[in-house]
Design an enzyme around this catalytic site. Structure first.
Site, PDB file in Angstrom:
ATOM      1  N   ASP A   1       0.858  -1.155   0.063  1.00 29.61           N
ATOM      2  CA  ASP A   1      -0.033   0.029   0.011  1.00 29.61           C
ATOM      3  C   ASP A   1       0.855   1.285   0.257  1.00 29.61           C
ATOM      4  O   ASP A   1       1.284   1.509   1.058  1.00 29.61           O
ATOM      5  CB  ASP A   1      -0.714  -0.020   1.107  1.00 29.61           C
ATOM      6  CG  ASP A   1      -2.181   0.868   0.929  1.00 29.61           C
ATOM      7  OD1 ASP A   1      -2.394   1.314  -0.034  1.00 29.61           O
ATOM      8  OD2 ASP A   1      -2.432   1.426   2.281  1.00 29.61           O
TER       9      ASP A   1
ATOM     10  N   CYS B   1      -8.904  12.172  -2.354  1.00 28.88           N
ATOM     11  CA  CYS B   1      -7.527  12.274  -2.433  1.00 28.88           C
ATOM     12  C   CYS B   1      -7.084  13.653  -2.938  1.00 28.88           C
ATOM     13  O   CYS B   1      -7.859  13.989  -3.814  1.00 28.88           O
ATOM     14  CB  CYS B   1      -6.926  11.149  -3.236  1.00 28.88           C
ATOM     15  SG  CYS B   1      -5.263  11.269  -3.543  1.00 28.88           S
TER      16      CYS B   1
ATOM     17  N   GLY C   1      -9.409   4.440  -8.124  1.00 26.89           N
ATOM     18  CA  GLY C   1      -9.682   5.686  -7.841  1.00 26.89           C
ATOM     19  C   GLY C   1     -10.595   6.256  -9.230  1.00 26.89           C
ATOM     20  O   GLY C   1     -10.585   5.783 -10.280  1.00 26.89           O
ATOM     21  N   GLY C   2     -11.056   7.179  -8.875  1.00 27.77           N
ATOM     22  CA  GLY C   2     -12.092   8.049 -10.083  1.00 27.77           C
ATOM     23  C   GLY C   2     -13.599   7.394 -10.258  1.00 27.77           C
ATOM     24  O   GLY C   2     -14.163   7.599 -11.067  1.00 27.77           O
TER      25      GLY C   2
ATOM     26  N   ARG D   1       2.057   5.004   3.851  1.00 26.39           N
ATOM     27  CA  ARG D   1       1.788   5.066   2.642  1.00 26.39           C
ATOM     28  C   ARG D   1       2.023   6.135   1.414  1.00 26.39           C
ATOM     29  O   ARG D   1       2.394   6.283   0.404  1.00 26.39           O
ATOM     30  CB  ARG D   1      -0.049   5.073   2.414  1.00 26.39           C
ATOM     31  CG  ARG D   1      -0.521   4.763   1.129  1.00 26.39           C
ATOM     32  CD  ARG D   1      -1.991   4.525   1.139  1.00 26.39           C
ATOM     33  NE  ARG D   1      -2.597   4.073   0.038  1.00 26.39           N
ATOM     34  CZ  ARG D   1      -2.915   4.802  -1.026  1.00 26.39           C
ATOM     35  NH1 ARG D   1      -2.835   6.031  -0.982  1.00 26.39           N
ATOM     36  NH2 ARG D   1      -3.190   4.266  -2.037  1.00 26.39           N
TER      37      ARG D   1
END
Length: 517
Positions: free
Chosen positions: A273, A330, A364-365, A428
């Site tokens: 991660d 994010c 993501g997204g 991370r």
């Protein structure tokens, strides 16, 4: 004739509507999912014929292309169980002490078993109190009684919940209350899982001890597990018929201890991660993992370029996580000025990774089913879901109300909240030892979405219908047709995006799905 002219025109001039993927991505601009549309093709099959099976690593296959994100407000054991039962995979976050994370993995692996190869056993001299301890810590109390309490000892009897429910004296020895061997229905090894389940149902018993030709306990089969198999036909299972489970770890020296505990607990997939995975830390840790645990499946990342992907695949990655700064919580692209628009990142990394036989996960997204379909069309094998699952009943945390709306907390692992609470989250972003920590995520709340028991099947069915509109019965085929230039795309302007959503309404109710279950 006009018909002949029409045919000649078609054969001589038609090269396909829209753009090929090469043309679309060759414009030199970074594209998001909202910037593109997939053009439809001919339909000659029903939506329920679409096969969504995928690989998330070289060696791990899922029935549904959904992976829950290792965020501390998204995935712990309850979410991991729910995802696996519905054909996906849960990645348990590491923003907790190593023993706690390993225990959560163990809970998922125990939740459903085909054959329990190493059942918990006791001896006749153990007491009801010992059974109580097992029930409280492990959640079950179907305990084979063997000679000397040995794992593969001579089977002497069985103790179940009904044998001890109404006993007030918990110091009673199990030898006096157990159902003795001569009264038990048993199976004999070797035996198939289907045969064991048949004996369970015919005998109307909760547990079926399996013994070898010497009468020693070989394994155990549970009626409850058999029922779970019937209710969840898409469940993601390992070779032992246990639920698949993943876990996230960092790449520091002390993570080697965490890794050992996770492997001992039975983890199937480990996710390294990091928001920027192309680092000496991850490369060295990957090599260590592959040296110590050669068969362990490892997903590396995150990456957004082919160069990053190459380094991690060379180091031994079995799968890649693609995305940097595109998640709803994010702010990496904003704060660090580094990242890549997600549609472009998925396409470019997948184009290289597939030449190495390594599947990628688009991370993501993802805001809706359409984004999932676009990610899979552009080359992803599966998608990682964070905000899309946030607010469901299976996520960690309690619901609360604000102005009459039922909410749950949701935060990025780069938020100050997350980095200060668990300590592991800072790794991370390679900032756990810094005196000043710079946030790369935010904290907030999301609306209650109900249970993933209904929500994930909605995603599954919607994705089948998306593949049907594209015109092919699997996304493996869709990706092949993208390479051939058969599946075409259109670039969307801002006004086209507006047109493609709800518009011109004074008010409306956007109900996403209705279940007839």
């Amino acid at each position: 004739s006009k018909a002949t002219v029409s045919v000649l025109y078609w054969n001589m001039t038609y090269k396909g509507d829209g753009l090929s993927a090469v043309e679309l991505m060759g414009m030199g601009q970074g594209l998001t999912y909202n910037d593109i549309l997939v053009l439809p093709n001919y339909i000659d099959f029903a939506a329920n014929e679409v096969d969504l099976e995928c690989r998330v690593t070289r060696g791990v296959k899922l029935r549904a292309p959904f992976v829950s994100s290792p965020m501390d407000t998204v995935t712990e054991d309850t979410m991991a169980v729910g995802m696996a039962l519905n054909g996906g995979l849960g990645i348990i976050h590491n923003n907790m002490p190593p023993p706690d994370q390993a225990e959560k993995v163990a809970i998922v692996k125990r939740w459903r078993n085909g054959f329990i190869l190493t059942p918990k056993v006791l001896s006749p001299d153990h007491t009801v109190h010992d059974v109580d301890e097992i029930k409280n810590t492990m959640g079950f109390c179907g305990i084979p009684i063997t000679e000397g309490g040995k794992q593969n000892g001579q089977l002497l009897g069985l103790v179940c919940n009904k044998d001890i429910d109404f006993l007030t004296d918990r110091s009673v020895k199990l030898g006096t209350i157990m159902k003795k061997r001569k009264d038990l229905i048993t199976g004999t090894a070797p035996i198939t899982l289907e045969r064991a389940r048949y004996v369970l149902h015919e005998g109307r018993v909760g547990y079926l001890p399996i013994v070898d030709d010497k009468g020693d306990l070989a394994m155990l089969c549970s009626r409850i597990d058999s029922q779970k198999s019937r209710d969840f036909p898409l469940a993601s299972l390992d070779a032992k018929q246990q639920l698949l489970c993943g876990a996230a770890i960092g790449t520091r020296e002390d993570d080697k201890h965490r890794l050992a505990l996770l492997v001992k607990a039975g983890v199937d997939v480990v996710v390294l991660d990091s928001s920027q995975g192309n680092s000496m830390y991850q490369v060295e840790f990957l090599k260590y993992m592959k040296d110590m645990y050669p068969s362990l499946q490892v997903i590396a990342g995150n990456v957004v370029t082919q160069g990053q992907a190459r380094n991690l695949i060379d180091a031994g990655a079995d799968g890649l996580r693609v995305g940097m700064g595109s998640g709803s919580i994010c702010i990496t692209q904003e704060v660090m000025a580094v990242g890549r628009p997600q549609a472009t990142a998925v396409y470019q990394v997948a184009k290289y990774a597939w030449t190495r036989g390594v599947p990628i996960i688009a991370d993501g997204g993802i805001q809706n089913i359409g984004h999932i379909a676009k990610a899979l069309t552009l080359g992803a094998s599966a998608v990682m879901l964070g905000s899309l699952l946030a607010g469901t009943a299976e996520t960690p945390g309690e619901y609360f109300y604000s102005n009459g709306t039922r909410l749950k907390k949701f935060r990025g692992m780069g938020s100050i909240d997350a980095m200060q609470q668990g300590g592991e989250s800072g790794k991370r972003y390679l900032s756990e030892t810094q005196a000043i920590q710079v946030a790369q995520g935010v904290s907030g709340s999301v609306v209650d979405k109900g249970s993933i028991a209904k929500y994930v099947p909605y995603l599954y069915k919607g994705l089948q219908q998306a593949a049907q509109d594209i015109g092919f019965t699997s996304f493996d085929t869709v990706r092949a047709k993208v390479e051939e230039g058969v599946v075409r795309f259109e670039r969307r302007t801002a006004s086209a995006q507006q047109e493609g959503g709800v518009h011109g309404m004074h008010s409306y109710d956007k109900t996403l799905f209705a279940s007839k279950l």
